[in-house]
Design a protein around this motif. Sequence first.
Motif, PDB file in Angstrom:
ATOM      1  N   ILE A  31      67.062  35.253  25.308  1.00 29.65           N
ATOM      2  CA  ILE A  31      66.178  36.307  24.816  1.00 29.65           C
ATOM      3  C   ILE A  31      64.922  35.715  24.181  1.00 29.65           C
ATOM      4  O   ILE A  31      63.798  36.178  24.417  1.00 29.65           O
ATOM      5  N   GLU A  32      65.090  34.648  23.402  1.00 29.54           N
ATOM      6  CA  GLU A  32      63.934  34.028  22.755  1.00 29.54           C
ATOM      7  C   GLU A  32      62.991  33.404  23.779  1.00 29.54           C
ATOM      8  O   GLU A  32      61.761  33.501  23.638  1.00 29.54           O
ATOM      9  N   LEU A  33      63.534  32.776  24.806  1.00 31.80           N
ATOM     10  CA  LEU A  33      62.690  32.234  25.875  1.00 31.80           C
ATOM     11  C   LEU A  33      61.921  33.360  26.564  1.00 31.80           C
ATOM     12  O   LEU A  33      60.724  33.230  26.862  1.00 31.80           O
ATOM     13  N   PHE A  34      62.608  34.435  26.800  1.00 30.26           N
ATOM     14  CA  PHE A  34      61.994  35.585  27.460  1.00 30.26           C
ATOM     15  C   PHE A  34      60.839  36.131  26.630  1.00 30.26           C
ATOM     16  O   PHE A  34      59.736  36.378  27.136  1.00 30.26           O
ATOM     17  N   LEU A  35      61.071  36.307  25.317  1.00 29.52           N
ATOM     18  CA  LEU A  35      60.029  36.841  24.438  1.00 29.52           C
ATOM     19  C   LEU A  35      58.864  35.873  24.293  1.00 29.52           C
ATOM     20  O   LEU A  35      57.699  36.285  24.218  1.00 29.52           O
ATOM     21  N   ASN A  36      59.172  34.580  24.248  1.00 26.07           N
ATOM     22  CA  ASN A  36      58.103  33.588  24.162  1.00 26.07           C
ATOM     23  C   ASN A  36      57.223  33.600  25.406  1.00 26.07           C
ATOM     24  O   ASN A  36      56.004  33.431  25.330  1.00 26.07           O
ATOM     25  N   GLU A  37      57.851  33.826  26.567  1.00 27.45           N
ATOM     26  CA  GLU A  37      57.073  33.907  27.807  1.00 27.45           C
ATOM     27  C   GLU A  37      56.159  35.131  27.781  1.00 27.45           C
ATOM     28  O   GLU A  37      55.031  35.083  28.282  1.00 27.45           O
ATOM     29  N   LEU A  38      56.651  36.229  27.222  1.00 33.53           N
ATOM     30  CA  LEU A  38      55.797  37.405  27.080  1.00 33.53           C
ATOM     31  C   LEU A  38      54.659  37.130  26.107  1.00 33.53           C
ATOM     32  O   LEU A  38      53.505  37.519  26.354  1.00 33.53           O
ATOM     33  N   ALA A  39      54.970  36.452  25.011  1.00 27.26           N
ATOM     34  CA  ALA A  39      53.960  36.215  23.974  1.00 27.26           C
ATOM     35  C   ALA A  39      52.793  35.370  24.475  1.00 27.26           C
ATOM     36  O   ALA A  39      51.641  35.618  24.105  1.00 27.26           O
ATOM     37  N   VAL A  40      53.065  34.367  25.314  1.00 27.95           N
ATOM     38  CA  VAL A  40      51.975  33.493  25.771  1.00 27.95           C
ATOM     39  C   VAL A  40      51.042  34.214  26.746  1.00 27.95           C
ATOM     40  O   VAL A  40      49.991  33.685  27.096  1.00 27.95           O
ATOM     41  N   MET A  41      51.405  35.444  27.132  1.00 28.91           N
ATOM     42  CA  MET A  41      50.518  36.235  27.982  1.00 28.91           C
ATOM     43  C   MET A  41      49.490  37.012  27.166  1.00 28.91           C
ATOM     44  O   MET A  41      48.560  37.604  27.722  1.00 28.91           O
ATOM     45  N   ASP A  42      49.644  37.049  25.827  1.00 29.10           N
ATOM     46  CA  ASP A  42      48.698  37.736  24.958  1.00 29.10           C
ATOM     47  C   ASP A  42      47.558  36.799  24.572  1.00 29.10           C
ATOM     48  O   ASP A  42      47.789  35.621  24.272  1.00 29.10           O
ATOM     49  N   SER A  43      46.339  37.318  24.518  1.00 28.95           N
ATOM     50  CA  SER A  43      45.154  36.488  24.330  1.00 28.95           C
ATOM     51  C   SER A  43      45.144  35.731  23.007  1.00 28.95           C
ATOM     52  O   SER A  43      44.587  34.641  22.913  1.00 28.95           O
ATOM     53  N   ASN A  44      45.764  36.293  21.963  1.00 26.09           N
ATOM     54  CA  ASN A  44      45.764  35.595  20.680  1.00 26.09           C
ATOM     55  C   ASN A  44      46.547  34.289  20.723  1.00 26.09           C
ATOM     56  O   ASN A  44      46.389  33.435  19.850  1.00 26.09           O
ATOM     57  N   ASN A  45      47.376  34.127  21.762  1.00 27.18           N
ATOM     58  CA  ASN A  45      48.172  32.901  21.887  1.00 27.18           C
ATOM     59  C   ASN A  45      47.622  31.947  22.957  1.00 27.18           C
ATOM     60  O   ASN A  45      48.249  30.929  23.242  1.00 27.18           O
TER      61      ASN A  45
END
Length: 462
Positions: A31-45
Motif C-alpha cells: 500500500i505504501e509503495l502504491f501511494l508513493n507512486e501516486l504521490a510522485v505524479m503530483d507536481s509538488n514532488n
Amino acid sequence: MPAWRQFDLRRAFNKTREGKCPEEGWSESTIELFLNELAVMDSNNFLGNCGVGEREGRVASSLVARRHYRLIHGIGRSGDIAAIQPKAAGSSLLNKLTNSVVLDILRLAGVRSVASCFVVPMATGMSLTLCFLTLRHRRPKARYIIWPRIDQKSCFKSMITAGFEPVVVENVLEGDELRTDMEAVERKIEELGAENILCVHSTTSCFAPRVPDRLEELAAVCAKHNIPHIVNNAYGVQSSKCMHLIQQGARVGRIDAFVQSLDKNFMVPVGGAIIAGFDESFIQEISKMYPGRASASPSLDVLITLLTLGANGYKKYLSERKEIYSFLAQELKSLASAHGERLLHTPHNPISLAMSLDGLQAESDKAVTQLGSMLFTRQVSGARVIPLGKEQTISGHTFRGFMSHSESYPCPYLNAASAVGITREDVTLCMKRLDKCLKALKKEGNAVKNGSPSNQEVATGE
C-alpha cells in the motif's frame, strides 16, 4: 526500479485495474509503495519543480507531509470536486480510484444497481445539505422537506442550513416499534402541494425503538407525485437489511441519492461521507455543486482501509457484526429479565436494541438519567439512556420527548448497538458494568425508601 518493487506495484495495479476492491487485503508495504507512486505524479514532488503560484503544495512540516504521503494538493478543481487537477495527477487518480472502489463495496453490501458515488470531505449532515442545495436548482419554487421524525440533531439542521422548512411527520407506534406514518406523509403532500416540496428525507439506520423508514412505500409515493427522495443511510452500509431497503426502494419507486458516513461504516476518522445514487448525472450534479477543491484525507483513509481489508476482510466484519447483534440481544434480554425489565421487541431494526427502564423510573425520577452518567463514568460509551418527557428546541422547533423519536413513548429505555467492529468482549464487559449500576441504583432506591440513602454505593457502583 528494483525488480521486486516492479512486481509489487504491477500486482497492485492489476488488482485495481477495474476499479474494484481487491478480494484479499494488501500488505502495508504494498500500500505504501502504491501511494508513493501516486504521490510522485503530483507536481509538488517533482525534482526541480519551480512553483510561482499561490497553491503549490508546499508543506512546512515533514510530519504533516508524511502523514498525507505527500499527497498535498487535495482533490478536484475550483468548480468540480470530481475534476482532474493537472498539477496533481496522482491525487486525482487517488480520488477516481477511491470512488470506484467504494462503489464496488456499496454493490457488495447490497445495493447492486447503484450507478455512481463519490467521497465528500464532510460528515453526513453537511453532505445531506449539499444534496438539498443541488435539488434547489431543479425545484426553485419548493420550500418544504417532508421528514419522518428521527431525533438526531444533524439530520434536522441539514435541512435548516440548506434554507428549507422541515415538515416533521410523527411516527406511529406499532407494538414497541416506531414506524413511518405513511398516511400522514400522503396528507402532507396533498396539503402542501407536490410542487412546493423539495423532497422526502427518509432514514434507514437509527436508534431503537425507531426502525428504518418504510423505504419502498416512500419511494413509490415519491415516484407517484414526482417528488425527489433523499435517504440518510448514516451507518446503514454495515446492515444488509438497510441496504436491501435502498435497493428495493429504487426498484419499485424513486430514490435520488443516499448518504452514508465513512467513520461509522468503514472505521476511519470522522470527516467524510459517501453520496451515492442510481442516476449518474444527478450524482455528478451534486459533486459539481461542491464549491472549491477539497481535502483528500477522507478518500485516502478509506482507500487505505479497503486495500488493507480487501473485499473478503470487509465482508468478514459485516458477518461478525451480525452475529454479535444476536449475542447482544440475547445478553441484553437476559439482563433485563433479571432486573424486572424487558428487551423491547424491535425486529425491524438490524443494528440497535433497547431495554425498558420502567422499574428504574419507579424507583425515583432521577434514577434513569443517573444511570446514564454512571455508565459514562464507567467507560461504557455509546449506550444511550432515554428518560421520559425531555424537550429540545432546535432552530425554533420544539421536539417533545426528544431522543425517543416520539412525543410520548410509553417507557424510558436504554439503547445499545451492534456496530461494525464491535467484539464479544465489548458486549460482555458492558453487560457486567450495566448489571452493577442497576444493582447499585436499586440498592440506593431501597435505602431512600427506608430513610437512609447510600450515596457512596451509587458513586462506586458496588
